[in-house]
Each structure stands twice: as C-alpha cells, then as structure tokens.
Scaffold this motif. Structure first.
Motif, mmCIF file in Angstrom:
data_model
loop_
_atom_site.group_PDB
_atom_site.id
_atom_site.type_symbol
_atom_site.label_atom_id
_atom_site.label_comp_id
_atom_site.label_asym_id
_atom_site.label_seq_id
_atom_site.Cartn_x
_atom_site.Cartn_y
_atom_site.Cartn_z
ATOM 1 N N ILE A 1 0.844 -1.200 0.000
ATOM 2 C CA ILE A 1 0.000 0.000 0.000
ATOM 3 C C ILE A 1 0.876 1.247 0.000
ATOM 4 C CG2 ILE A 1 -1.686 1.330 1.320
ATOM 5 C CD1 ILE A 1 -2.794 -1.378 2.332
ATOM 6 N N LEU A 2 1.919 1.237 0.796
ATOM 7 C CA LEU A 2 2.824 2.388 0.877
ATOM 8 C C LEU A 2 3.495 2.661 -0.464
ATOM 9 C CD1 LEU A 2 4.071 4.519 2.778
ATOM 10 C CD2 LEU A 2 5.934 2.904 3.150
ATOM 11 N N ASP A 3 3.955 1.616 -1.145
ATOM 12 C CA ASP A 3 4.605 1.793 -2.443
ATOM 13 C C ASP A 3 3.652 2.394 -3.471
ATOM 14 O OD1 ASP A 3 7.043 0.854 -1.565
ATOM 15 O OD2 ASP A 3 6.695 -1.197 -2.248
ATOM 16 N N GLU A 4 2.410 1.942 -3.471
ATOM 17 C CA GLU A 4 1.417 2.507 -4.393
ATOM 18 C C GLU A 4 1.217 3.997 -4.112
ATOM 19 O OE1 GLU A 4 -2.305 0.393 -4.572
ATOM 20 O OE2 GLU A 4 -1.270 -1.537 -4.701
ATOM 21 N N TYR A 5 1.171 4.359 -2.840
ATOM 22 C CA TYR A 5 0.998 5.758 -2.453
ATOM 23 C C TYR A 5 2.198 6.594 -2.891
ATOM 24 C CZ TYR A 5 0.252 9.856 0.504
ATOM 25 O OH TYR A 5 0.076 11.138 0.961
ATOM 26 N N ILE A 6 3.394 6.079 -2.685
ATOM 27 C CA ILE A 6 4.606 6.807 -3.054
ATOM 28 C C ILE A 6 4.651 7.052 -4.563
ATOM 29 C CG2 ILE A 6 7.130 6.612 -3.201
ATOM 30 C CD1 ILE A 6 7.050 5.304 -0.418
ATOM 31 N N GLU A 7 4.181 6.096 -5.348
ATOM 32 C CA GLU A 7 4.179 6.248 -6.808
ATOM 33 C C GLU A 7 3.337 7.433 -7.269
ATOM 34 O OE1 GLU A 7 5.823 4.870 -9.391
ATOM 35 O OE2 GLU A 7 7.059 3.839 -7.911
ATOM 36 N N THR A 8 2.389 7.874 -6.464
ATOM 37 C CA THR A 8 1.557 9.012 -6.861
ATOM 38 C C THR A 8 2.351 10.319 -6.854
ATOM 39 O OG1 THR A 8 0.741 9.487 -4.621
ATOM 40 C CG2 THR A 8 -0.522 7.909 -5.948
ATOM 41 N N PHE A 9 3.536 10.327 -6.266
ATOM 42 C CA PHE A 9 4.365 11.520 -6.188
ATOM 43 C C PHE A 9 5.426 11.576 -7.281
ATOM 44 C CE2 PHE A 9 2.709 10.956 -1.926
ATOM 45 C CZ PHE A 9 2.253 12.228 -1.646
ATOM 46 N N ARG A 10 5.408 10.644 -8.200
ATOM 47 C CA ARG A 10 6.411 10.593 -9.262
ATOM 48 C C ARG A 10 6.316 11.843 -10.129
ATOM 49 N NH1 ARG A 10 6.600 6.456 -14.235
ATOM 50 N NH2 ARG A 10 8.507 7.247 -15.171
ATOM 51 N N ILE A 11 7.465 12.428 -10.409
ATOM 52 C CA ILE A 11 7.526 13.644 -11.218
ATOM 53 C C ILE A 11 7.661 13.236 -12.681
ATOM 54 C CG2 ILE A 11 8.808 15.749 -11.705
ATOM 55 C CD1 ILE A 11 9.765 15.624 -8.756
ATOM 56 N N LEU A 12 6.683 13.631 -13.486
ATOM 57 C CA LEU A 12 6.671 13.282 -14.903
ATOM 58 C C LEU A 12 7.019 14.467 -15.798
ATOM 59 C CD1 LEU A 12 3.427 11.107 -14.919
ATOM 60 C CD2 LEU A 12 5.806 10.320 -14.849
ATOM 61 N N ASP A 13 7.200 15.628 -15.230
ATOM 62 C CA ASP A 13 7.488 16.841 -15.989
ATOM 63 C C ASP A 13 8.935 16.814 -16.477
ATOM 64 O OD1 ASP A 13 7.425 19.351 -17.099
ATOM 65 O OD2 ASP A 13 7.496 20.409 -15.176
ATOM 66 N N ASP A 14 9.137 16.859 -17.801
ATOM 67 C CA ASP A 14 10.483 16.823 -18.373
ATOM 68 C C ASP A 14 11.319 18.028 -17.959
ATOM 69 O OD1 ASP A 14 10.047 14.422 -19.645
ATOM 70 O OD2 ASP A 14 9.396 15.352 -21.516
ATOM 71 N N ASP A 15 10.684 19.145 -17.730
ATOM 72 C CA ASP A 15 11.413 20.348 -17.342
ATOM 73 C C ASP A 15 12.117 20.170 -16.000
ATOM 74 O OD1 ASP A 15 10.689 21.672 -19.650
ATOM 75 O OD2 ASP A 15 8.898 22.568 -18.728
ATOM 76 N N PHE A 16 11.577 19.341 -15.150
ATOM 77 C CA PHE A 16 12.196 19.122 -13.847
ATOM 78 C C PHE A 16 13.569 18.489 -13.995
ATOM 79 C CE2 PHE A 16 13.054 16.403 -10.171
ATOM 80 C CZ PHE A 16 12.944 17.313 -9.153
ATOM 81 N N TYR A 17 13.752 17.651 -15.006
ATOM 82 C CA TYR A 17 14.995 16.896 -15.181
ATOM 83 C C TYR A 17 16.042 17.613 -16.032
ATOM 84 C CZ TYR A 17 12.318 13.180 -13.074
ATOM 85 O OH TYR A 17 11.560 12.439 -12.207
#
Length: 72
Positions: free
Chosen positions: A55-71
């Motif tokens: 459950i914790l891993d699923e929750y953490i995945e919701t915070f993944r940064i998908l914005d290319d500008d961030f990288y």
C-alpha cells in the motif's frame, strides 16, 4: 505417491514496523510514520503497528515527477 501441495509463500517483507521501514526507505522515523499514516497503510494490534509496504509503495508512486522540465 501423494500429490505435492502448493504452498503460497507470503512476502516476508510485506509488513514492517516503523523503525524497519524507515531504514528500508532511507528516511527518518517520524517522516516514515507520517507517510505510512497518509497512505493509510497502518495496521494496529494492541501496542504493535505494522505498515503494509504494498500500500505504501502505491501511495509513493503518486508523487512521481513526470514533468520533463524538472529533469533539465
């Protein structure tokens, strides 16, 4: 000869205590406790609290940064 029984093995690290989880995720104890509570991944048995890592891993995945500008 008797047929083999299939035994479903339970992931031994599915549930951990707060201190074990904090070490596994390389974060402080209070931060891990809050993250587990926010994820609603806690199970309480009397004085023992276990955290469900699935459950914790699923929750953490919701915070993944998908914005290319961030990288950049």
């Amino acid at each position: 000869m008797l047929p083999k029984k299939t035994v479903k093995k339970v992931n031994p690290d599915k549930f951990v205590r707060y201190d074990e989880g904090a070490q596994m995720y390389h974060m402080g104890l209070s931060k891990f406790q809050q993250l587990a509570k926010d994820a609603k991944a806690c199970y309480k048995f009397n004085q023992l609290v276990l955290v469900n890592l699935e459950i914790l891993d699923e929750y953490i995945e919701t915070f993944r940064i998908l914005d290319d500008d961030f990288y950049k």
